[in-house]
Design an enzyme around this catalytic site. Sequence first.
Site, PDB file in Angstrom:
ATOM      1  N   VAL A 258       2.466  10.193  -8.031  1.00 13.15           N
ATOM      2  CA  VAL A 258       3.037   9.175  -8.934  1.00 13.15           C
ATOM      3  C   VAL A 258       2.402   9.301 -10.321  1.00 13.15           C
ATOM      4  CG1 VAL A 258       3.282   6.687  -9.336  1.00 13.15           C
ATOM      5  CG2 VAL A 258       3.646   7.609  -7.036  1.00 13.15           C
TER       6      VAL A 258
ATOM      7  N   LYS B 150       7.213  -6.199   3.529  1.00 11.79           N
ATOM      8  CA  LYS B 150       7.165  -6.116   2.057  1.00 11.79           C
ATOM      9  C   LYS B 150       8.576  -6.314   1.487  1.00 11.79           C
ATOM     10  CE  LYS B 150       3.251  -2.902   1.638  1.00 11.79           C
ATOM     11  NZ  LYS B 150       2.852  -1.511   1.285  1.00 11.79           N
TER      12      LYS B 150
ATOM     13  N   HIS C  33      14.559   7.630  -1.495  1.00 10.87           N
ATOM     14  CA  HIS C  33      14.747   6.706  -0.370  1.00 10.87           C
ATOM     15  C   HIS C  33      16.216   6.279  -0.318  1.00 10.87           C
ATOM     16  CE1 HIS C  33      10.550   6.593   0.265  1.00 10.87           C
ATOM     17  NE2 HIS C  33      10.245   5.363  -0.153  1.00 10.87           N
TER      18      HIS C  33
ATOM     19  N   ARG D 260     -14.758  12.601  -7.965  1.00 15.24           N
ATOM     20  CA  ARG D 260     -14.801  14.004  -7.503  1.00 15.24           C
ATOM     21  C   ARG D 260     -13.869  14.891  -8.324  1.00 15.24           C
ATOM     22  NH1 ARG D 260     -13.648  12.532  -1.344  1.00 15.24           N
ATOM     23  NH2 ARG D 260     -12.368  11.084  -2.540  1.00 15.24           N
TER      24      ARG D 260
ATOM     25  N   GLY E 231      -2.400  12.352  -8.909  1.00 15.08           N
ATOM     26  CA  GLY E 231      -1.560  12.177  -7.707  1.00 15.08           C
ATOM     27  C   GLY E 231      -0.085  12.346  -8.032  1.00 15.08           C
TER      28      GLY E 231
ATOM     29  N   CYS F 148       8.263   0.693  -3.448  1.00 16.93           N
ATOM     30  CA  CYS F 148       9.415   1.505  -3.873  1.00 16.93           C
ATOM     31  C   CYS F 148      10.712   1.042  -3.210  1.00 16.93           C
ATOM     32  CB  CYS F 148       9.160   2.972  -3.576  1.00 16.93           C
ATOM     33  SG  CYS F 148       8.381   3.260  -1.996  1.00 16.93           S
TER      34      CYS F 148
ATOM     35  N   ARG G  64      10.855   6.452   8.487  1.00 11.86           N
ATOM     36  CA  ARG G  64      10.500   7.665   7.751  1.00 11.86           C
ATOM     37  C   ARG G  64      11.443   8.770   8.186  1.00 11.86           C
ATOM     38  NH1 ARG G  64       7.810   7.339   3.499  1.00 11.86           N
ATOM     39  NH2 ARG G  64       5.910   6.534   4.413  1.00 11.86           N
TER      40      ARG G  64
HETATM   41  C1  2RA Z   1       6.249   4.684   1.591  1.00 11.56           C
HETATM   42  N1  2RA Z   1       6.923   2.648   0.465  1.00 11.56           N
HETATM   43  O1  2RA Z   1       7.418   5.060   1.426  1.00 11.56           O
HETATM   44  C2  2RA Z   1       5.774   3.382   0.997  1.00 11.56           C
HETATM   45  C3  2RA Z   1       4.749   3.610  -0.081  1.00 11.56           C
HETATM   46  N2  2RA Z   1       5.297   4.319  -1.189  1.00 11.56           N
HETATM   47  O2  2RA Z   1       5.391   5.324   2.220  1.00 11.56           O
END
Ligand code: 2RA
Length: 336
Positions: free
Chosen positions: A14, A212, A241, A39, A12, A128, A234
């Site tokens: 990460v 969180k 970020h 898989r 993946g 994160c 997002r």
């Molecule tokens: C995100 N913090 O940004 C969450 C999981 N990495 O989607």
Amino acid sequence: KGVRLAIVGATGAVGQEMMKILEEREFKVKELICLADPREEGNKVRFRDEDLTVKAANAAAFKQADIALFAVNTDISKALAPLARENNCLVIDNSYAFRLEENVPLVVPEVNPEDIAKHQGIIANPNCSTTIMVVALNPIHKAARLKRVLVSTYQAVSGAGKAGIDELEQHVRAYLAGDDIVPEVFQHPIAFNLIPHIDDFLSDNYTREEMKLVWETRKIMHAPDLKIAATAVRVPVFRSHSESITVETELPLKVDEVKTIFSQAPGVVLQDQPENKLYPMPLYTSNKDEVYVGRIRQDLSLDNGILFWVVADQIRKGAATNAIQIAEIVVNDSLY
Ligand code: 2RA
């Protein structure tokens, strides 16, 4: 010499970054065991100029490892981490599965490295956006004691892994071609859009991603009464970020004092020269391990309030590098 290190989720976003960082930091690996979904068994991954074969994560595999870095979703961690621990393999887990459990240290090495020694077989890597925030909050807290934190996050699509990165590109292409956009990873089209919805909504109209930031920060900083409120968004950015943070402190702080604090803080790079258009931006912080801080100002709405802007690579400091820094302390202090 070195440890037998497993990576669960080696294929993946990460997991792949972890392998890259292990090479960069010359982590003492005697053997790297790459584990993934059955898989994917037999697939190849590259490590130190060698092709390694991916194996299924199971008891036999964990018996061969001293430490396992988990870079998989919460359900898989819940299922496999206890199996690893039973087979005497220390787990450093990047998922949400165990972060708030009493006997599981939740660690950012710049903030609470002393908690690592308290582990009982599992150590949790924070979310994160939490990791990025506490690296910046901790030096301010030490200097002037935090009373209250308000944070708005601008989270890259890489937070949703490789699928999130691919979806941003697909949506931008579709938008420019005038095609229909059918979101799969995100709730809505992410191209040229902002989505104030990461993870599930909870009862009080906060999302789990926002809570969180509250729950995990309090645990990492040993500040159970710290007042925190968050908005997690997002944004159509690939990797880093960003976070707009406002803090209220017990003691007053001048902007110059805050700049000095950040310039001396572990894991922080101060980028704060507006006159030269110098401030942190995700396009330039990606593929780095530091937390970049700028736009430091007095909060005009508060006594003892400071605002600042924070940006860091979500895949590196936000996940892979933090986990490997924890592993380095575990190995150096023989805590496995
Ligand atoms: C995100 N913090 O940004 C969450 C999981 N990495 O989607």
